[in-house]
Structures are given as C-alpha cells and as structure tokens.
Design a protein around this motif. Structure first.
Motif, short mmCIF file in Angstrom:
data_model
loop_
_atom_site.label_atom_id
_atom_site.label_comp_id
_atom_site.label_asym_id
_atom_site.label_seq_id
_atom_site.Cartn_x
_atom_site.Cartn_y
_atom_site.Cartn_z
N PRO A 168 -4.73 -5.01 34.96
CA PRO A 168 -6.09 -4.78 34.50
C PRO A 168 -7.05 -5.43 35.68
CG PRO A 168 -4.77 -6.02 33.01
CD PRO A 168 -4.00 -5.92 34.18
N ILE A 169 -8.27 -5.06 35.39
CA ILE A 169 -9.60 -5.42 36.23
C ILE A 169 -9.57 -7.01 36.03
CG2 ILE A 169 -11.12 -5.25 34.30
CD1 ILE A 169 -11.55 -4.25 38.08
N ARG A 170 -9.79 -7.78 36.98
CA ARG A 170 -10.00 -9.21 37.08
C ARG A 170 -8.62 -9.82 37.10
NH1 ARG A 170 -14.08 -11.92 37.61
NH2 ARG A 170 -13.03 -13.72 36.75
N TRP A 171 -7.60 -9.05 37.25
CA TRP A 171 -6.16 -9.70 37.61
C TRP A 171 -6.02 -9.58 39.23
CZ3 TRP A 171 -1.70 -10.63 34.14
CH2 TRP A 171 -2.04 -10.37 32.80
N PHE A 172 -5.31 -10.38 39.77
CA PHE A 172 -5.01 -10.53 41.18
C PHE A 172 -3.79 -9.96 41.27
CE2 PHE A 172 -3.77 -12.68 44.99
CZ PHE A 172 -4.92 -12.75 45.81
N ARG A 227 -7.84 -27.41 40.02
CA ARG A 227 -7.67 -27.02 38.85
C ARG A 227 -5.99 -26.98 38.68
NH1 ARG A 227 -11.00 -22.48 35.99
NH2 ARG A 227 -9.96 -23.23 34.31
N ARG A 228 -5.43 -27.09 37.51
CA ARG A 228 -3.82 -27.10 37.33
C ARG A 228 -3.63 -25.81 36.17
NH1 ARG A 228 -1.91 -32.79 36.04
NH2 ARG A 228 -3.95 -32.64 34.94
N TYR A 229 -2.36 -25.27 36.68
CA TYR A 229 -2.05 -23.94 35.92
C TYR A 229 -0.56 -23.99 35.39
CZ TYR A 229 -6.50 -21.81 36.74
OH TYR A 229 -7.80 -21.40 36.82
N LEU A 244 -12.02 -17.24 45.13
CA LEU A 244 -13.42 -16.90 44.95
C LEU A 244 -13.77 -16.06 43.67
CD1 LEU A 244 -14.36 -15.96 48.59
CD2 LEU A 244 -15.06 -18.00 47.23
N GLU A 245 -12.82 -15.32 43.42
CA GLU A 245 -12.92 -14.28 42.23
C GLU A 245 -12.03 -14.60 40.75
OE1 GLU A 245 -13.27 -9.53 41.42
OE2 GLU A 245 -12.98 -10.40 43.44
N TYR A 246 -11.10 -15.31 40.93
CA TYR A 246 -10.12 -15.12 39.81
C TYR A 246 -9.91 -16.77 39.42
CZ TYR A 246 -8.84 -10.61 41.33
OH TYR A 246 -9.41 -9.29 41.73
N ILE A 247 -10.07 -17.79 40.19
CA ILE A 247 -10.07 -19.15 39.69
C ILE A 247 -11.26 -19.91 39.66
CG2 ILE A 247 -8.86 -21.14 40.17
CD1 ILE A 247 -6.56 -20.06 41.49
N PHE A 248 -11.85 -20.36 40.61
CA PHE A 248 -13.11 -20.88 40.88
C PHE A 248 -14.38 -19.96 40.60
CE2 PHE A 248 -10.12 -23.59 43.12
CZ PHE A 248 -10.19 -24.73 42.15
N SER A 249 -14.35 -19.14 39.54
CA SER A 249 -15.44 -18.27 39.37
C SER A 249 -16.94 -18.59 38.94
CB SER A 249 -14.82 -16.93 38.65
OG SER A 249 -14.46 -17.29 37.58
N HIS A 250 -16.69 -19.85 38.26
CA HIS A 250 -17.79 -20.39 37.50
C HIS A 250 -18.26 -21.73 38.48
CE1 HIS A 250 -16.58 -18.02 34.22
NE2 HIS A 250 -15.29 -18.71 34.13
N VAL A 251 -19.55 -21.50 38.38
CA VAL A 251 -20.62 -22.53 39.31
C VAL A 251 -19.97 -24.10 38.70
CG1 VAL A 251 -22.72 -23.78 39.91
CG2 VAL A 251 -22.40 -21.13 39.50
N GLY A 252 -19.76 -24.27 37.69
CA GLY A 252 -19.51 -25.63 37.19
C GLY A 252 -17.74 -25.97 37.11
N ASP A 253 -17.06 -25.23 38.08
CA ASP A 253 -15.57 -25.41 38.03
C ASP A 253 -15.16 -26.92 38.72
OD1 ASP A 253 -14.49 -23.46 36.72
OD2 ASP A 253 -14.44 -21.90 38.42
N PHE A 270 -5.21 -15.94 35.85
CA PHE A 270 -5.74 -17.32 35.73
C PHE A 270 -6.56 -17.52 34.45
CE2 PHE A 270 -3.96 -16.36 39.95
CZ PHE A 270 -3.16 -17.47 40.39
N GLU A 271 -6.13 -18.00 33.46
CA GLU A 271 -7.19 -18.05 32.39
C GLU A 271 -7.80 -19.40 32.36
OE1 GLU A 271 -7.06 -16.74 27.63
OE2 GLU A 271 -5.26 -17.79 28.49
N ASP A 272 -8.94 -19.56 31.65
CA ASP A 272 -9.75 -20.57 31.70
C ASP A 272 -9.39 -21.49 30.87
OD1 ASP A 272 -11.44 -19.63 33.67
OD2 ASP A 272 -12.99 -18.67 32.64
N ARG A 273 -9.11 -21.26 29.61
CA ARG A 273 -8.57 -21.95 28.59
C ARG A 273 -7.59 -22.73 28.54
NH1 ARG A 273 -7.31 -19.42 22.82
NH2 ARG A 273 -8.87 -17.92 23.45
N THR A 274 -7.53 -24.16 28.28
CA THR A 274 -6.31 -24.92 28.48
C THR A 274 -5.53 -25.16 27.03
OG1 THR A 274 -7.76 -26.78 27.67
CG2 THR A 274 -7.63 -26.28 30.13
#
Length: 473
Positions: free
Chosen positions: A76-80, A162-164, A149-158, A106-110
């Motif tokens: 899908p779109i936004r998958w690497f 991060r760990r997955y 840039l697009e898939y992990i740290f896509s938010h300014v407040g990241d 890489f999902e945002d929720r924990t």
C-alpha cells in the motif's frame, strides 16, 4: 486403393489442457498461460508478458513479485517497498536492488510484542519483520535515509530515536541471548552478532543502555527490537541495530508483507470464480470480481450465458466483456456453433479428395487410386513399384515415403505421366518430351507432336544412342 481417415481438430482460445506454465516476466498469449494465474494475481499484459496486476491508481500503492512464494503482493501507499522492481519514494527518485521482494510498514502506536504481531497479522495482512541474514539489516541501513524521512520520523515531534518490535525471540528457549525468527527460516543469532546494539560501536551512542549478559535474565523469555536514531550516521549510513526487550515493553510494530502473509478475498474464497474464471482482487480490501473473458461463460462468477445470448460460447469460443463470443479459427456464428469447412485449407495431399463430415471440424481424405496412403494420403510403404508411373515413366524416390515420375521422352506429362500433350490425350511421338504442355522434339523430328521424321535412319540411330545413354546413367 481406398484409404479413409477421420481426423478431428479442435482448437481452443484457452483451456487448461494447453496452458503453457509461463514463468513471471515470460512471454504469454493469455493470462491462463502464466504459471501462477490462479493464486498468484498475475496477468498477461498488453506487452504479452506475465506480470502482476496493478491497482487502478498509483495512489493506491504498488504490486510487486515475491520470487520466493511465486505470488504478487500488494504494497500500500506509505509502505516502504524493497524488491526486484523500481521503488518509488519521491517525485523522481528510484532505488533498485536484487534482494527478495518485501514491503515494510512502521506504525506509530505502541503496544506489547504479542499485540504488535497480532496487529500486523489481522489488520495489515502481514507479520513482524524477519531477516534471512545480517544483509537484511544492512539493506535497511543503506536505504535508511529515504525510509526515515517519510516512514519513521515523519512527524515534527518525533523523538531522538525510536524502537520497533520485529519477529525475533528466544522462544522456544535455548539460552538467554540466543534468538530465532517467527517464520522458522533457520537463521539464528545472538548478542555477539554484528546486528546488535553496543554503546560506542558502529555509531551507537555511548549513553545507550547496556544489554544484560546471558546469565542475568535466567530463563526469562525476551523479544528483539529494531532501534533507529533520527540524526546519527555511521559510514554515511543511518544507525540501526537490534536490542533485547521484555515482551511486555510498549514499542511500535514493524510489519512486513510477503507472499506467505498477504491474502486477498480471492485467497479466502478460492473457488468463487467457476470454469477457470480469474479472480481479480488485488488489495486486501478489493471485493471479489471474476474475469470471464478467457472462458466461454459470462455472469458474475463465470457460470451464466454469454451476455444476452441464448447460451455460453461453444467449441472453445470465449465470452468478451461486451457479451459477444470470440471464436477460434475453426468455428463461426453467434455462439461459435458453425464449423468452418476444414477442407478449405487443402489438408489432403497429392490432389486427393477431402470431404467435411456434417457440421464438424472433421474431414475425410479419400486416397482413391492415387497410389498414396497414410493419414493425409501423404506416404507409401513402397513408393516406387513398377506400375506407379504410367507410359514408361521413371519412378524416382524423393525422401523416405515420396516419389516423383520422370516423364521425359515418354511423350506424356502429369504427376504420373498419365496426360497427353497440347490439351489432348495424344503423346509426343518419336522420343519427344511434353514440357509445359508442348512437345519438345529431338533434332531429327518436327511437328506439333514430333510426328514428322526428317531422316528415318538417323532417327533409328538416335533412338539407340538414347537407350544406351539411359543405361549408362
């Protein structure tokens, strides 16, 4: 001699009997020619190549070929995406590689490790990321800038890193620090691996937490996480490594799609399209739709008449999307019900008689007294008996089962030296030869049929010389 043979020729546009088992990226005529058409989500495209069906719009993502599982997988779109094909990240940047094709998210929720895996499987038709060798982590490092840039740290407040959760664990337990993968691929590793996070090594910060030694955790089961720093680089590559965590730790899921994990509604309902109809669902959200155009049938599930016609297409005809029958070369009519005369192609050899049998593609070859036998009056066990050529014509072998008649000096013409010359039943006389329906006389005779002798004695001598010459030859 009378030899009668009934020959049946049936040529289908497509049937499972003549499928070609063409591999991915091979040349095809129909989708059914492709080896993985039933479950592989492949199609014979406009270039006559077996390839993956793509979504109707590029905004939906991309479909790639998983060579290990021999199936097409929707990313899908936004998958690497990683794999054999070009990988689109930005407006004009393409990345190529030759590793096994996969698709990462890489999902945002924990959540905990078990919940992360459950979410990958149920929500995303995927599983936690697994590696086949340390090269897989090296690939992520190599392409980590675009991924970050697009898939992990896509938010300014990241956060700074991060760990997955990924699909590695020390269960079934062997010893603390020994890990295997959830897909049981046989690749094991421990904390001595080059993939492991070590403070001060390969760009990992000195302040990063120390990992426990093998005997500190006793028999506790642990899981493996992928750590990624936002701004740290080592050898001009982003810093990524693995560490050991308790399974209840709240981290984000790192999911991957492969042919082993991805399913569509076609996979869940394998027999919904009947009569070799092709199920065309590409994404996990697509509803079932059957492509019947390479079958004789119409309807939603390839079980009904073709369009508004009174029946399905017959004799190997295919039903088009517009509801018409496309017939093969041997049949015609609205339903491909009328046989085209097979004798039009002159299948019987040596001018023997061909007869169509009723309204079928069958025909009969009647060899009559032609001297020929076989399926199509095209062979003979003894091609040159004495009586084969008439009027003293000479029989000459032509291959194993064929012959020709040499009619020179007989005065006759035709395949068997059976025809007279000048459109009559009269032969050329005095050793003349009938060539192209005209008599070619020897130097001592003349006339339309070489009937006029210039010098009788010379003709007698000439005839004897011709006999002697033929014996020498």
């Amino acid at each position: 001699m009378l030899v009668i043979l009934i020959i049946t020729i049936i040529s289908f546009e497509y049937t499972y009997l003549n499928a070609q088992d063409v591999p991915y990226d091979g040349n095809c005529t129909f989708t059914h020619d492709c080896a993985d058409w039933r479950e592989g989500r492949v199609i014979c495209d406009e270039k006559k190549t077996c390839t993956c069906r793509q979504p109707y719009s590029t905004t939906q993502g991309n479909v790639f070929w998983d060579s290990t599982g021999h199936r097409c997988v929707y990313c899908p779109i936004r998958w690497f995406q990683r794999g054999f094909d070009c990988i689109y990240f930005f407006d004009d940047i393409y990345i190529f590689n030759i590793l096994e094709a996969r698709c990462y998210y890489f999902e945002d929720r924990t959540t905990s490790w078990s919940d992360a895996r459950h979410r990958c499987q149920t929500v995303f038709k995927a599983d936690l990321i697994t590696f086949n060798s340390p090269d897989d982590l090296d690939w992520l490092r190599k392409h980590g800038t675009a991924m970050t840039l697009e898939y992990i740290f896509s938010h300014v407040g990241d956060s700074y890193y991060r760990r997955y959760w990924i699909g590695a664990m020390n269960e079934p337990f062997v010893k603390f620090g020994q890990f295997s993968w959830v897909d049981n691929n046989g690749f094991q590793f421990n904390q001595n691996s080059s993939m492991w996070c070590r403070p001060g090594v390969s760009g990992v910060p000195l302040t990063y937490k120390q990992q426990p030694t093998w005997d500190e955790n006793g028999l506790h089961q642990t899981r493996v996480a992928l750590a990624r720093w936002k701004s740290l680089f080592y050898d001009q590559q982003p810093v990524l490594c693995l560490d050991d965590e308790q399974p209840g730790e709240l981290l984000s899921p790192a999911c991957q799609r492969t042919s082993a994990t991805f399913q569509t509604k076609c996979n869940e309902n394998k027999d919904v399209c009947q009569n070799d109809g092709i199920c065309t669902a590409i994404t996990e959200k697509d509803m079932i739709a059957c492509d019947c155009t390479e079958t004789p049938y119409g309807g939603a599930y390839c079980t009904e008449n073709c369009g508004n016609l009174s029946s399905y297409c017959q004799n190997g005809g295919n039903c088009t999307k517009s509801g018409d029958c496309v017939c093969n070369s041997l049949w015609t009519g609205l339903l491909c019900e009328t046989a085209i005369d097979p004798c039009l192609s002159n299948p019987c050899q040596h001018n023997t008689k061909c007869s169509q049998m009723d309204n079928t593609t069958n025909f009969i070859c009647d060899c009559e007294d032609s001297g020929w036998t076989g399926d199509l009056c095209d062979s003979s066990e003894y091609p040159c008996p004495a009586e084969r050529c008439y009027n003293n014509g000479q029989c000459k072998l032509n291959g194993r089962n064929n012959f020709t008649c040499n009619c020179l000096k007989t005065g006759f013409q035709g395949m068997f030296c059976e025809q007279g010359c000048l459109d009559t039943d009269k032969p050329c006389q005095n050793e003349g030869s009938c060539i192209n329906n005209a008599c070619i006389c020897n130097p001592l005779t003349q006339g339309d049929f070489c009937e006029v002798i210039i010098d009788k004695d010379s003709v007698e001598i000439f005839s004897r010389l011709l006999v002697l010459f033929s014996l020498l030859v």
